[in-house]
Motif scaffolding. Structure first.
Motif, PDB file in Angstrom:
ATOM      1  N   ARG A   1       0.819  -1.213   0.000  1.00  0.00           N
ATOM      2  CA  ARG A   1       0.000   0.000   0.000  1.00  0.00           C
ATOM      3  C   ARG A   1       0.856   1.268   0.000  1.00  0.00           C
ATOM      4  NH1 ARG A   1      -5.407  -0.641   1.301  1.00  0.00           N
ATOM      5  NH2 ARG A   1      -6.037  -2.747   1.849  1.00  0.00           N
ATOM      6  N   THR A   2       1.940   1.239   0.751  1.00  0.00           N
ATOM      7  CA  THR A   2       2.746   2.448   0.887  1.00  0.00           C
ATOM      8  C   THR A   2       3.780   2.606  -0.213  1.00  0.00           C
ATOM      9  OG1 THR A   2       4.385   1.326   2.282  1.00  0.00           O
ATOM     10  CG2 THR A   2       2.496   2.344   3.385  1.00  0.00           C
TER      11      THR A   2
ATOM     12  N   ARG B   1       7.946   6.133   0.211  1.00  0.00           N
ATOM     13  CA  ARG B   1       7.355   6.849   1.348  1.00  0.00           C
ATOM     14  C   ARG B   1       7.903   6.366   2.686  1.00  0.00           C
ATOM     15  NH1 ARG B   1       1.030   6.767   1.414  1.00  0.00           N
ATOM     16  NH2 ARG B   1       1.495   7.419  -0.732  1.00  0.00           N
ATOM     17  N   PRO B   2       7.950   5.052   2.959  1.00  0.00           N
ATOM     18  CA  PRO B   2       8.503   4.624   4.251  1.00  0.00           C
ATOM     19  C   PRO B   2       9.983   4.974   4.414  1.00  0.00           C
ATOM     20  CG  PRO B   2       7.206   2.873   3.256  1.00  0.00           C
ATOM     21  CD  PRO B   2       7.371   3.916   2.211  1.00  0.00           C
TER      22      PRO B   2
ATOM     23  N   SER C   1      11.430  -1.479   3.522  1.00  0.00           N
ATOM     24  CA  SER C   1      11.425  -0.931   2.167  1.00  0.00           C
ATOM     25  C   SER C   1      12.834  -0.837   1.608  1.00  0.00           C
ATOM     26  CB  SER C   1      10.776   0.457   2.167  1.00  0.00           C
ATOM     27  OG  SER C   1       9.417   0.373   2.527  1.00  0.00           O
TER      28      SER C   1
END
Length: 362
Positions: free
Chosen positions: A193-194, A198-199, A249
Motif C-alpha cells: 500500500r505504501t 514513502r517509508p 522498504s
C-alpha cells in the motif's frame, strides 16, 4: 518475507548492548569480543548444517575470491587512512594517510579491471550502470553511514556527553531495538500500500530529527524538562522507530526488477550499505578524536548524519516505488513490459515474482 526478516535482527540488540555494557563495566572492553567467539562458532556450525546449498543444485558454485580480496584491500586501506587521520596527535603520520589513500585508489582501479574480465564477478558492473541501481546503491551507501553512525556512537555519546556508565548506556539501546522490531513488522505488512519511497523517506526524516536532537546536547535535554536518561531514551526510541519504518522498504526496493538476479542485487545492497557503515564509522571516530572533547565531536558528527539523511531522501525519486506486479493498492496484476505484452506474476521458489524479461525497467 524480507520485511519480516528485517524485524528479527534488532532482537539481538535488546540483549547484546545490555550484556556488553555489563561486560565493559566489570571486565573490560576486550572481553566483549571474546563473548562473540562461542556464539559465532555455534552459528557457523548450525548454518553449515541448515542453510540450503543452492549452488550445488544450480551449478553456480564459483566465487570471485580475487575480487573479494581486492575489495577488502581497497576498503581496508581507506579505513586505515581515516583512522590515522583521526589520531589525537594531530592527524597521525601524513605519509601513512597518503599511502593508504593511494593504495585504496589503486585497489579500486584493479578491482574494476578484474571485475570486467572475470566470468563470475563479485560485483556485476552492468548493475552499477543501470539508472535504478545507481540510485539504490547511492541510497544504501548513505543509509549505511546514517545507520552505523547513529547506532555505533549513541552509547559512547551517552557516556561522554551525559556521564552515564557503560551498563546504563547499554540499557539505553534497548528501547531503540524494541521500537525497531515493532515498527518494522508493521511497515512490512503495508509495503504493497505504501510503496517503497514513502517509508524510506519517513524513516530517514525521523532519523535526521533524532540526530539533530542528539547534536543539541544538554541544552535540549534541559529545555525538555525530562531527566537526562529519560530524554535520551525518548530520542533513541525515536531513532528505532525511524529505522524500523525504513528498513523493510530499503531491503526490498529493487529486488523485483531482476528476479533472476536477486542474489546479485541483494549482494550489491549489502555491500554498499556495509561500505557506507565502514567509511562513516571511521570518519566519525576521526571527527570525535580531533574535536576539543569526544562529546563535542560526536555532536558535530550527528549534525553531519542529519544532513546526509536528508540528502538520501533526495535520491528517492530515482528508485522504484512498488514491487513489480503490484497495483496502487497492493493488488497483484499483469506486469507491463517494454514490448507491450503483459505477463502475470508467477511463483518462483515460493516467492511471487514477475515473469518479465530481466532487463525490464522501473
Amino acid at each position: 518475507m524480507l520485511g519480516l526478516l528485517s524485524s528479527v535482527f534488532p532482537i539481538g540488540s535488546v540483549v547484546g548492548p545490555s550484556v556488553g555494557g555489563f561486560v565493559v563495566e566489570h571486565f573490560g572492553w576486550r572481553y566483549t569480543f571474546l563473548v562473540n567467539v562461542p556464539i559465532a562458532l555455534a552459528v557457523t556450525v548450525w548454518g553449515a548444517k541448515r542453510i540450503p546449498r543452492l549452488g550445488r543444485r544450480t551449478g553456480t558454485t564459483k566465487i570471485d575470491y580475487g575480487g573479494a580480496l581486492l575489495l577488502t584491500v581497497a576498503v581496508g586501506l581507506l579505513m586505515v587512512s581515516l583512522t590515522e587521520l583521526g589520531r589525537d596527535s594531530g592527524g597521525g603520520h601524513h605519509s601513512v594517510v597518503v599511502v593508504g589513500v593511494a593504495g585504496a585508489l589503486v585497489g579500486g582501479a584493479l578491482l574494476l579491471r578484474h571485475e570486467r574480465r572475470t566470468p563470475h564477478p563479485l560485483i556485476d558492473l552492468a548493475l552499477l550502470r543501470r539508472r535504478e541501481f545507481a540510485f539504490l546503491n547511492a541510497l544504501n551507501f548513505l543509509y549505511g553511514i546514517c545507520i552505523f553512525g547513529m547506532v555505533s556512537f549513541v552509547a559512547l555519546y551517552a557516556q561522554e556527553g551525559y556521564g552515564l556508565s557503560a551498563s546504563q548506556a547499554g540499557v539505553l539501546l534497548t528501547p531503540r531495538a524494541m521500537a525497531m522490531v515493532a515498527t518494522s513488522v508493521l511497515a512490512s505488512m503495508f509495503l504493497d500500500r505504501t510503496g517503497f519511497r514513502r517509508p524510506i523517506g519517513v524513516g530517514l526524516g525521523i532519523l535526521a530529527v533524532s540526530a539533530a536532537l542528539l547534536s543539541a546536547g544538554h541544552g535540549m535535554a534541559e529545555r525538555s524538562g525530562m531527566p537526562e536518561l529519560v530524554y535520551l531514551g525518548v530520542v533513541v526510541t525515536l531513532l528505532g522507530v525511524g529505522l524500523g519504518i525504513a528498513g523493510p522498504s530499503a531491503n526490498q526496493a529493487g529486488l523485483d526488477l531482476l528476479p533472476d538476479q536477486v542474489a546479485a542485487v541483494t549482494g550489491l545492497r549489502g555491500m554498499f550499505r556495509a561500505l557506507g557503515g565502514a567509511v562513516g564509522t571511521a570518519a566519525i571516530a576521526s571527527v570525535a578524536s580531533r574535536a576539543t572533547t569526544p562529546a563535542h565531536g560526536l555532536e558535530l558528527a550527528f549534525i553531519g548524519l542529519a544532513v546526509l539523511a536528508v540528502a538520501a531522501i533526495g535520491l528517492l525519486p530515482g528508485i522504484p516505488d512498488r514491487p513489480v506486479g503490484s497495483g496502487p493498492r497492493g493488488r497483484s496484476g499483469p506486469v507491463p513490459v517494454p514490448n507491450g505484452r503483459a505477463v502475470s506474476p508467477r511463483p518462483v521458489g515460493g516467492l511471487a515474482v514477475s515473469g518479465a524479461p530481466a532487463d525490464v525497467g522501473g
